[in-house]
Design an enzyme around this catalytic site. Structure first.
Site, PDB file in Angstrom:
ATOM      1  N   ASP A 156      10.463  19.831  62.397  1.00 15.24           N
ATOM      2  CA  ASP A 156      11.332  19.759  61.230  1.00 15.24           C
ATOM      3  C   ASP A 156      12.469  18.767  61.427  1.00 15.24           C
ATOM      4  O   ASP A 156      12.912  18.117  60.474  1.00 15.24           O
ATOM      5  CB  ASP A 156      11.897  21.151  60.927  1.00 15.24           C
ATOM      6  CG  ASP A 156      10.819  22.111  60.429  1.00 15.24           C
ATOM      7  OD1 ASP A 156       9.714  21.637  60.088  1.00 15.24           O
ATOM      8  OD2 ASP A 156      11.077  23.326  60.393  1.00 15.24           O
ATOM      9  N   THR A 206      16.915  28.595  54.382  1.00 17.50           N
ATOM     10  CA  THR A 206      16.108  29.240  55.425  1.00 17.50           C
ATOM     11  C   THR A 206      16.534  28.808  56.827  1.00 17.50           C
ATOM     12  O   THR A 206      15.868  29.145  57.802  1.00 17.50           O
ATOM     13  CB  THR A 206      14.613  28.902  55.233  1.00 17.50           C
ATOM     14  OG1 THR A 206      14.443  27.481  55.270  1.00 17.50           O
ATOM     15  CG2 THR A 206      14.104  29.439  53.904  1.00 17.50           C
ATOM     16  N   GLY A 207      17.636  28.054  56.929  1.00 22.05           N
ATOM     17  CA  GLY A 207      18.088  27.536  58.223  1.00 22.05           C
ATOM     18  C   GLY A 207      19.362  28.186  58.704  1.00 22.05           C
ATOM     19  O   GLY A 207      19.454  29.413  58.836  1.00 22.05           O
TER      20      GLY A 207
END
Length: 292
Positions: free
Chosen positions: A74, A188-189
Site C-alpha cells: 500500500d 481504514t488506516g
C-alpha cells in the site's frame, strides 16, 4: 498501449512475478516506462530481463500512458499517486507486500490482471484526495494524499492544542497528541487505529479523529468533503509536525494551515469480482470471531 511501472523495493521472492509481468507486456507489444529509482533496482538483478523498457524522468513523460502499475504494498501505491498526480492515470496495484488493502491484486494473478485490462474486464474506482494548504510551501509542492493529513506534536511529552474551524466556524479545541483529517480511503488506516469510524470509499466525507485526546468526551466526527477545515495550533515548543500519508514536515505553529479536497482524484483499477466488504473481512479480519 503505453504502461508505466513503479516500485519502491524489490524482494527476491517477487522476482519471478516481476519477470512474468515484463514478459506478458512485451508479448503484447506494450511500450513500458519505469520510474528511475525502480529501474536502478531492476538493473541490479542480473537474472531479470526487462527488455527495451525506458525510464521516465518527468511527469510529462507519462502523457498518453494508459495504466500505471504499482508493484509493492500500500505504501508503494500511495507513492505512485504522487507520480501520477493530476494526470489521473488509472493505477493497478500489484501486491508484493504484506497487507495489500489498496494494492488488491495478488502477485500470482499478474497475468490475469493484464489479460483483464486488455479485455476491459475492470472498473475505475475514483478515490478522493485530501490536501493541506498554507501560505508557505509544504512537502516540496506534493501537499496531497490519499489517506490523511495529520497534525502531531513533535516531542514525547506535552500535548498540543489544535483549534479547529469548519468553513470559518469554530468547531472545537482538541487537546491531544494530534488530529487526523482522513478521507474515506484513510478511514481504514491511522484514523481507524485511533477509534475513527469505517467510511465507505465513495462517501463524500472527511473524518476528523483526535489522537489520544485529553478530554474523553471528544469523539471522531464525520463532515462533508466540501468543507474547508482550518487550524490554529498551540504548543510549548513552538512547532508541530504535519504529515500527509507517509510524508512529514515540522512547521512553526505560526504557519497557517487548512485542509480541503484536492481538485483531482486517484483512479484505482478494480477487476471484476472485487468487493470492498470482502476486503474488510479478509484484510482486517473484520468481525472475526471464533464462535462464527
Amino acid at each position: 498501449m503505453k504502461i508505466a511501472i513503479h516500485g519502491r523495493s524489490l524482494k527476491s521472492e517477487s522476482l519471478n512475478y516481476v519477470q512474468e509481468l515484463f514478459n506478458e507486456l512485451h508479448q503484447r507489444k506494450v511500450q513500458i516506462l519505469i520510474s528511475q529509482s525502480f529501474h536502478q533496482q531492476l538493473l541490479a538483478q542480473k537474472d531479470l530481463n526487462i527488455g527495451a523498457a525506458k525510464v521516465y524522468h518527468e511527469r510529462s513523460d507519462l502523457n498518453k500512458v494508459s495504466f500505471f502499475f504499482s508493484l509493492g504494498g500500500d505504501g508503494t501505491l500511495l507513492d505512485s499517486i504522487t507520480h501520477v498526480r493530476e494526470l489521473e492515470i488509472p493505477i493497478v496495484g500489484i501486491n508484493t507486500g504484506r497487507l495489500g488493502f489498496l494494492a488488491t491484486t495478488p502477485r500470482d494473478q499478474t497475468r490475469k490482471a493484464i489479460n483483464d485490462l486488455f479485455n476491459n474486464a475492470y472498473s475505475i474506482d475514483k478515490r478522493t484526495l485530501v490536501k493541506v494548504e498554507s501560505d508557505r510551501e509544504l512537502f516540496g509542492g506534493i501537499n496531497f494524499g490519499l489517506n490523511e493529513v495529520t497534525i502531531l506534536k513533535t516531542d514525547t511529552s506535552s500535548m498540543i492544542t489544535v483549534h479547529t474551524y469548519i468553513n470559518g466556524e469554530y468547531l472545537n479545541s482538541y487537546w491531544a497528541d494530534g488530529l487526523i483529517i482522513a478521507t474515506p480511503t484513510g478511514s481504514t488506516g491511522y484514523s481507524l487505529s485511533c477509534g475513527g469510524p469505517l467510511v465507505l470509499p465513495q462517501s463524500s466525507n472527511f473524518v476528523i479523529t483526535p489522537v489520544s485526546p485529553h478530554n474523553l468526551t471528544v469523539r471522531p466526527m464525520v463532515v462533508s468533503d466540501a468543507s474547508v477545515i482550518s487550524f490554529e495550533v498551540e504548543c510549548r515548543l513552538g512547532n508541530a509536525m504535519i504529515s500527509v500519508d507517509s510524508r512529514s514536515q515540522v512547521v512553526d505553529i505560526s504557519t497557517p494551515l487548512a485542509v480541503r479536497k484536492e481538485n483531482f482524484s486517484a483512479k484505482l483499477v478494480k477487476f471484476d469480482g472485487y468487493s470492498f466488504f470482502d476486503t474488510l473481512r479478509q484484510k482486517l479480519n473484520w468481525g472475526l470471531d471464533a464462535r462464527n
